[in-house]
Design a protein around this motif. Structure first.
Motif: not given
Lengths: 359, 359
Positions: B91, B207, B210-211, B214-215, B219, B250, B254, B257-258
């Motif tokens: 990730s 992407i 998305a980070f 979800y992260q 990020y 990853i 991600i 989660q997505s």
């Protein structure tokens, strides 16, 4: 040390059943087969040198091994290395070396011995050889050390001696070629049979006279050079004449002819280290009876294997039993111990298929 | 070539089940495992480079492999090699590389792919990746190439897609961890399960977003360096901050989660070359089904073995079946193919017992 004691070390063999470690460019006798820190020829030389003067030990070998001999036996001078310019079996080279010894010392007694056997008890070996030296100094006889057989081995020739003799050195009645299994079993039962280990003891005079009697043409060929031996002219004479000699073994040329052969049953343990299995028998083992030379090992479900590699190589084996695993730079051999006699054949195939340098 | 196409080659793994050829100082992707004349990373690079510009391919790897990358891929410049100063799973390094790509080209679409897999049909691979590129240029989705399973493999994760879709690129309903055998069999029967091969396609923007979603902490950590990326300041920033990142894959960070994940069932043959057995499957065989890389062989009663040595080594084997026989300078491995999964463990034992340099 007795100045009349001489030795002729036979160091011209190839040891082809020890392929791939033993090769024609670097044969068995020049390897530390036991992982003891000394090569077989070094161990053999040391064993003889405890009672035979350094300068009285001749090394009989092929020209291509001259450098290996001098490198591994730095105490040996070039004129102690007797080189065969052609392969003519054991008879011509022993006669040639014997004449050289006779010229050095007409009272010489000598032991002729292979350079690649295993003998642990050096004292017993010395005592046995000296007992034969004594006999050969006093009588015109040819002696051999015989090995008491421990099982009906069909890979050796046998020496049959006269049962009734109560001397420690027995009169030989005949030499017997490699027998089949049944015959070998009978030999053992009879009790008066020994393995022929190729260890001979005689005086220079007696062996030269035996050649004169039983191999007159070979005797003449080499006797003609007597004046050159141990002089700068020797090399030319030998280069010119050696190849003319008949290709014949000492056993066939002399020992099977003469009526004055004696044998002393050896009092030491002996092993010819003729095969990987023979070497395996002489090595220490781990709990699963694996014998390992040089390698670091991680062995699982591996039993009774003979493993040899260059120093420090890591070997991981899972599930092999009674295998020979030998790694040597450019060759890896993984072969059942039960088929060890075929390794000689494999070596031939490899040489034919992939080139002589592998063999 | 489309200037918006980018690739991130994952080249930081150790390939420990390919020990002893693959070691932590010289892993699998840098070896010519197939004996084809090219290493796996070279083959992977070439495959991508048919449709992705050379300068748009980044190599994500560990600092210790930097020299190997530059040596094997001489067309790659140092600033294309993205080095992880610490091991933090996939990730963090993918986020970091994606931000670098986004800064180079805000319209970038990229494929993230392992560097050590086998894919023969380069055209099919290219078509599949391009189809995903198209989708990712038009929609804010994350794509993955899934492999149609050929047997109930319990060593891979699976991708479940929505059956009812008649698009070629399917919506993913969920990712499934490595199943047991029964579950894997059910997956195959259901027909809407694919192997997760770790090949992902997305736009840099999607992407990164998305980070962000979800992260968020990851990020933030890497976004803070955005102004430094692709400048001389980047190195300092990464050295200082990389190790702070959470160790997370990853997939977990991600993909699981997505809600906008899609998968294209790959139209090419694929093999992860994860084990000696997988490699064996992809190699040509002799009449006895032995697969041989680099060695010259003399094989008798030897069947189904995987043999690999340095170039030109001669291997003589008698009587082995379904074995992995690998020789590599200082290590020799003789191991049943059926236990190939244990080689990773063996490597660990070797490292503990004999030292890390063997591993």
């Amino acid at each position: 040390m007795n100045k009349n004691y001489y030795a002729i070390l036979m160091a011209g063999g190839v040891g082809s059943r020890f392929w791939p470690v033993s090769t024609s460019s670097y044969p068995k006798q020049f390897h530390d087969m036991l992982g003891s820190g000394k090569t077989l020829i070094q161990k053999t030389f040391d064993r003889l040198n405890t009672f035979i003067p350094t300068e009285n030990i001749l090394i009989l070998t092929n020209e291509r091994y001259n450098d290996l001999v001098l490198e591994q036996l730095p105490m040996v001078k070039q004129d102690q290395v007797v080189l065969e310019p052609a392969m003519r079996n054991t008879s011509p080279c022993i006669l040639y070396a014997s004449l050289k010894v006779q010229k050095m010392n007409s009272n010489a007694v000598m032991v002729v011995a292979p350079s690649d056997h295993w003998i642990e008890d050096e004292n017993a070996f010395q005592e046995d050889v000296k007992a034969c030296f004594d006999k050969c100094q006093n009588e015109s006889v040819l002696c051999t050390l015989g090995i008491r057989p421990t099982f009906p081995n069909t890979g050796f020739g046998y020496i049959e001696f006269e049962k009734e003799s109560d001397e420690s050195i027995k009169k030989v009645s005949q030499f017997r070629e490699k027998p089949n299994y049944e015959t070998a079993k009978q030999f053992l039962e009879q009790g008066n049979f020994l393995w022929n280990a190729g260890i001979f003891i005689w005086s220079a005079e007696t062996i030269v006279n035996a050649f004169k009697e039983y191999q007159p043409s070979q005797y003449e060929l080499f006797q003609e050079g007597f004046s050159c031996y141990n002089t700068p002219e020797e090399s030319n004479f030998i280069q010119e004449n050696y190849a003319k000699a008949e290709n014949i073994s000492i056993d066939y040329a002399i020992l099977e002819q003469s009526q004055s052969i004696y044998t002393l049953p050896a009092t030491f343990d002996w092993n010819d280290l003729g095969t990987w299995g023979a070497l395996y028998d002489k090595l220490g083992k781990d709990n699963d009876k694996n014998a390992v030379v040089n390698a670091n090992t991680l062995l699982v479900d591996a039993k009774g294997n003979m493993i040899r590699t260059p120093k420090g190589k890591l070997v991981v084996v899972d599930g092999l039993e009674d295998y020979i695993i030998v790694d040597k730079e450019e060759v890896l051999l993984i072969y059942p111990k039960s088929k060890e006699q075929d390794i000689k054949k494999v070596r031939g195939q490899v040489s034919d298929t992939f080139g002589e340098h592998y063999a």
